[in-house]
Write a protein that holds these residues in place. Sequence first.
Motif, short mmCIF file in Angstrom:
data_model
loop_
_atom_site.label_atom_id
_atom_site.label_comp_id
_atom_site.label_asym_id
_atom_site.label_seq_id
_atom_site.Cartn_x
_atom_site.Cartn_y
_atom_site.Cartn_z
N LEU A 35 0.86 -1.20 -0.04
CA LEU A 35 -0.02 0.11 0.02
C LEU A 35 0.75 1.19 0.02
N ASP A 36 0.36 2.22 -0.82
CA ASP A 36 1.22 3.65 -0.64
C ASP A 36 0.20 4.78 -0.46
N VAL A 37 0.55 5.81 0.09
CA VAL A 37 -0.17 6.99 0.31
C VAL A 37 0.76 8.37 -0.03
N ARG A 38 0.42 8.99 -0.99
CA ARG A 38 1.10 10.42 -1.09
C ARG A 38 0.78 11.29 -0.35
N ARG A 39 1.75 12.23 -0.37
CA ARG A 39 1.52 13.42 0.58
C ARG A 39 0.22 13.89 0.54
N ASP A 40 -0.30 14.40 -0.37
CA ASP A 40 -1.43 15.12 -0.64
C ASP A 40 -2.75 14.20 -0.90
N GLU A 41 -2.74 12.94 -0.79
CA GLU A 41 -3.76 12.22 -1.06
C GLU A 41 -4.62 11.89 0.09
N ILE A 42 -5.92 11.28 -0.22
CA ILE A 42 -6.92 10.55 0.62
C ILE A 42 -6.92 9.05 -0.19
N VAL A 43 -6.70 8.08 0.86
CA VAL A 43 -6.59 6.83 0.20
C VAL A 43 -7.33 5.84 1.04
N VAL A 44 -8.48 5.11 0.55
CA VAL A 44 -9.49 4.24 0.94
C VAL A 44 -9.04 2.83 0.77
N ARG A 189 -11.62 17.91 4.93
CA ARG A 189 -10.95 19.23 5.68
C ARG A 189 -9.53 18.84 6.21
N VAL A 190 -9.47 17.71 6.68
CA VAL A 190 -8.01 17.21 7.09
C VAL A 190 -6.91 17.25 6.23
N ARG A 191 -7.46 16.72 4.99
CA ARG A 191 -6.47 16.92 3.65
C ARG A 191 -6.03 18.16 3.16
N GLU A 192 -7.40 19.07 3.45
CA GLU A 192 -6.92 20.47 3.11
C GLU A 192 -6.02 21.14 3.97
N GLY A 193 -6.27 20.64 5.23
CA GLY A 193 -5.27 21.23 6.24
C GLY A 193 -3.87 20.69 6.12
N GLY A 194 -3.56 19.96 5.00
CA GLY A 194 -2.07 19.55 4.78
C GLY A 194 -1.63 18.11 5.33
N THR A 195 -2.69 17.24 5.60
CA THR A 195 -2.46 16.00 6.22
C THR A 195 -2.99 14.91 5.40
N ALA A 196 -2.16 13.94 4.91
CA ALA A 196 -3.04 12.87 4.01
C ALA A 196 -3.40 12.04 4.89
N VAL A 197 -4.46 11.38 4.31
CA VAL A 197 -5.43 10.31 5.01
C VAL A 197 -5.46 9.04 4.45
N LEU A 198 -5.22 8.12 5.13
CA LEU A 198 -5.56 6.61 4.79
C LEU A 198 -6.62 6.21 5.76
N MET A 199 -7.75 5.82 5.14
CA MET A 199 -8.96 5.51 5.83
C MET A 199 -9.48 3.94 5.57
N VAL A 200 -9.78 3.21 6.59
CA VAL A 200 -10.75 2.13 6.21
C VAL A 200 -11.99 2.53 6.28
N GLU A 201 -12.88 1.81 5.35
CA GLU A 201 -14.39 2.61 5.42
C GLU A 201 -15.38 1.38 4.51
N GLN A 202 -16.54 1.25 5.11
CA GLN A 202 -17.49 0.12 4.58
C GLN A 202 -18.35 0.97 3.88
N ASN A 203 -18.64 2.28 3.98
CA ASN A 203 -19.41 2.96 3.13
C ASN A 203 -18.69 3.42 1.73
N VAL A 204 -18.48 2.57 1.10
CA VAL A 204 -17.33 2.50 -0.02
C VAL A 204 -17.87 3.51 -0.97
N ARG A 205 -19.20 3.70 -1.54
CA ARG A 205 -19.31 4.72 -2.46
C ARG A 205 -19.01 6.24 -2.09
N ALA A 206 -19.59 6.33 -1.07
CA ALA A 206 -19.12 7.93 -0.37
C ALA A 206 -17.71 7.86 -0.13
#
Length: 247
Positions: A35-44, A189-206
């Motif tokens: 798995l990879d996450v770039r500095r400016d990404e949201i990855v699910v 908002r977290v990403r817009e604040g300059g933090t990349a996000v790696l999230m696990v989520e069951q509400n996949v479409r959203a």
Amino acid sequence: MGDIRRVPRVDDALLSARGVETGYGDLQVLHGVDLDVRRDEIVVVFGPNGAGKSTLLRAIYRLLPLWAGSVTVDGTDVSTVETADLVDYGVGYVPQTANVFPNLSVSENLDVGGAPVADSSRRRADLYALFPRLAERSNQRASTLSGGERQMLAMARALMTDPDVLLVDEPSAGLAPQLVERAFDHVQRVREGGTAVLMVEQNVRAALGIADRGYVLDVGENRFEGPAADLLASDAVRDLYLGARED
């Protein structure tokens, strides 16, 4: 569309996991996950129940031992770094449950999260600007907040150390349907604040609706990977994990 089964290496990744294997007791759950996450990404990360999604976050955050594989942050191997020290490497974590102190006020929760920070009052002010609702609730006990507000507080508490990447486990879990969109707005908002996000989520479409890329885990292994739009458009992913296409 490209081959979404392939899991390519991202050369400019901030966070990378390679060949991660771990489990519970004698039960192996992950079998060589990349798995990879770039500095400016949201990855699910998504997939069926029992696929190892939350286990992957726990392994990255060293809440579980790595049986094999490695985790790097900004090119530094953190595979043997203790959980308490990961803050020094720019990693934050929001668990699905028990993610706030219910008997403490909003402000006190943030102060606990900011304990390692030299100027926590300035950082708290920054997060109040990012999440104005928390400023309005600053003196309320966390136990009196709505589910959405509590999730917002959990993210803000983890952001007190100004991490480069935030791991978030099921940000919409347990929320009323009308609050789910708001939860994903918080992630943006977290990403817009300059933090990349790696999230696990069951509400996949959203989740894919706000994410840049996604990974599908199945029985503890990488099954698919690709840009969020490609995953949403994939017949294979839709049939296996998303259900019928909405008109």
